[in-house]
Motif scaffolding. Structure first.
Motif, mmCIF file in Angstrom:
data_model
loop_
_atom_site.group_PDB
_atom_site.id
_atom_site.type_symbol
_atom_site.label_atom_id
_atom_site.label_comp_id
_atom_site.label_asym_id
_atom_site.label_seq_id
_atom_site.Cartn_x
_atom_site.Cartn_y
_atom_site.Cartn_z
ATOM 1 N N GLU A 1 -35.280 13.134 -13.529
ATOM 2 C CA GLU A 1 -35.247 14.544 -13.145
ATOM 3 C C GLU A 1 -36.243 15.305 -14.012
ATOM 4 N N THR A 2 -37.049 16.171 -13.416
ATOM 5 C CA THR A 2 -38.045 16.929 -14.166
ATOM 6 C C THR A 2 -37.969 18.408 -13.799
ATOM 7 N N LEU A 3 -38.459 19.239 -14.700
ATOM 8 C CA LEU A 3 -38.475 20.674 -14.435
ATOM 9 C C LEU A 3 -39.397 21.011 -13.266
ATOM 10 N N LEU A 4 -40.564 20.370 -13.232
ATOM 11 C CA LEU A 4 -41.497 20.643 -12.140
ATOM 12 C C LEU A 4 -40.913 20.183 -10.807
ATOM 13 N N GLY A 5 -40.282 19.012 -10.804
ATOM 14 C CA GLY A 5 -39.675 18.512 -9.584
ATOM 15 C C GLY A 5 -38.546 19.404 -9.088
ATOM 16 N N ASN A 6 -37.727 19.904 -10.004
ATOM 17 C CA ASN A 6 -36.627 20.803 -9.617
ATOM 18 C C ASN A 6 -37.166 22.102 -9.020
ATOM 19 N N PHE A 7 -38.183 22.676 -9.682
ATOM 20 C CA PHE A 7 -38.803 23.895 -9.152
ATOM 21 C C PHE A 7 -39.327 23.665 -7.736
ATOM 22 N N PHE A 8 -40.044 22.577 -7.552
ATOM 23 C CA PHE A 8 -40.661 22.286 -6.261
ATOM 24 C C PHE A 8 -39.610 22.094 -5.169
ATOM 25 N N ALA A 9 -38.622 21.256 -5.438
ATOM 26 C CA ALA A 9 -37.593 20.975 -4.430
ATOM 27 C C ALA A 9 -36.740 22.201 -4.143
ATOM 28 N N VAL B 1 -40.632 28.934 -18.788
ATOM 29 C CA VAL B 1 -40.626 27.591 -19.373
ATOM 30 C C VAL B 1 -41.831 26.817 -18.851
ATOM 31 N N ASN B 2 -42.227 25.785 -19.590
ATOM 32 C CA ASN B 2 -43.251 24.871 -19.090
ATOM 33 C C ASN B 2 -42.623 23.955 -18.041
ATOM 34 N N LEU B 3 -43.245 23.882 -16.873
ATOM 35 C CA LEU B 3 -42.749 22.995 -15.817
ATOM 36 C C LEU B 3 -43.496 21.679 -15.917
ATOM 37 N N LYS C 1 -37.100 38.695 -10.967
ATOM 38 C CA LYS C 1 -36.766 37.455 -11.665
ATOM 39 C C LYS C 1 -38.021 36.715 -12.102
ATOM 40 N N HIS C 2 -37.908 36.004 -13.221
ATOM 41 C CA HIS C 2 -38.906 35.042 -13.637
ATOM 42 C C HIS C 2 -38.467 33.652 -13.171
ATOM 43 N N ILE C 3 -39.414 32.722 -13.135
ATOM 44 C CA ILE C 3 -39.065 31.326 -12.858
ATOM 45 C C ILE C 3 -38.563 30.709 -14.158
ATOM 46 N N ASN C 4 -37.305 30.302 -14.157
ATOM 47 C CA ASN C 4 -36.679 29.767 -15.365
ATOM 48 C C ASN C 4 -35.912 28.492 -15.013
ATOM 49 N N THR C 5 -36.609 27.570 -14.372
ATOM 50 C CA THR C 5 -36.004 26.326 -13.912
ATOM 51 C C THR C 5 -35.415 25.539 -15.081
ATOM 52 N N GLN C 6 -34.248 24.938 -14.836
ATOM 53 C CA GLN C 6 -33.581 24.125 -15.860
ATOM 54 C C GLN C 6 -33.230 22.754 -15.297
#
Length: 250
Positions: A81-89, A71-73, A237-242
């Motif tokens: 709440e954002t996808l990039l922020g969730n991935f980072f945290a 997904v695009n982060l 696994k791939h990065i698939n942050t939601q």
């Protein structure tokens, strides 16, 4: 005269005329000559030959693929709440727990995330661009009151990257703040993973000052991100942050 490197700004050289009197030397005249170093000056092939192998090695490392994004982060400016922020945290918390399994939540700021990440391969260079600073991971033990102050900061700034903590924002105030599914207990301490810039008061953060304890992990944040993505790849696994509703705004 020494060769000039193409740097893009004026170079001022000063020449001295010197006369000898016995063993003593004294300047008798000063002369200044300005050399404009820019596009009009050709690059020095000797310097290019010197640094080119290092440049090629660095570029090869920056282009090395270590993972894949499904997904695009993104980091929308007004979204709590954002996808990039969730991935980072999530990355901070997962990697920090390798050293401190009882760490309970993590916190960062949107302003520290310099680029968005697009779906596809993730390279070392992408993560350097995302976190180009020399920030290092820090574990803070915070009182329940300090955690409440941190929640207030997160709410008043419209939401920030967090993991392990959930909250709602209403009228710029934190509502229903929970860590590990439980409301904040002001009588106990909590273990937070963040980085030294914020722990030192950067981004006007609140609640991190005067911790009960502070442990510097001695690991760069970007190294933490690289290790996190690499670990996901090793596990197939791939990065698939939601988005999961960890911060909502009424």
């Amino acid at each position: 005269m020494a060769r000039l490197i193409k740097l893009g700004f004026p170079l001022v050289c000063m020449a001295w005329s010197i006369i000898a009197c016995s063993k003593y030397l004294a300047p008798v005249k000063q002369q200044y000559i300005q050399y404009q170093v820019g596009d009009s000056v050709s690059a020095d092939s000797a310097y290019i030959r010197y640094y080119l192998p290092y440049k090629q090695q660095l570029e090869a490392e920056m282009d090395r693929v270590i993972g894949h994004l499904d997904v695009n982060l993104t980091k929308g400016d007004n979204a709590p709440e954002t996808l990039l922020g969730n991935f980072f945290a999530d990355a901070l918390l997962a990697e920090g727990r390798k050293s401190y399994p009882d760490a309970e939540f993590s916190f960062g700021t949107k302003g520290g995330l310099r680029i968005e990440l697009q779906r596809g391969d993730i390279t070392i260079g992408h993560l350097f661009e995302l976190m180009p600073f020399e920030n290092e991971l820090v574990l803070l033990e915070l009182s329940g009151q300090n955690v409440q102050q941190l929640a207030q900061f997160i709410a008043s700034t419209g939401g920030q990257p967090i993991s392990g903590i959930r909250m709602k924002i209403k009228d710029n105030q934190p509502v229903d703040v929970q860590i590990a599914g439980k409301p904040i207990d002001t009588s106990r301490t909590y273990k937070l993973l963040t980085y030294d810039y914020l722990a030192n008061g950067g981004d006007n953060s609140r609640g991190l000052e005067n911790p009960v304890n502070r442990i510097n992990l001695g690991k760069k944040v970007r190294e933490t991100l690289i290790d996190y993505v690499s670990q996901q790849t090793r596990e197939g696994k791939h990065i698939n942050t939601q988005l999961d509703g960890r911060i909502t705004r009424n």
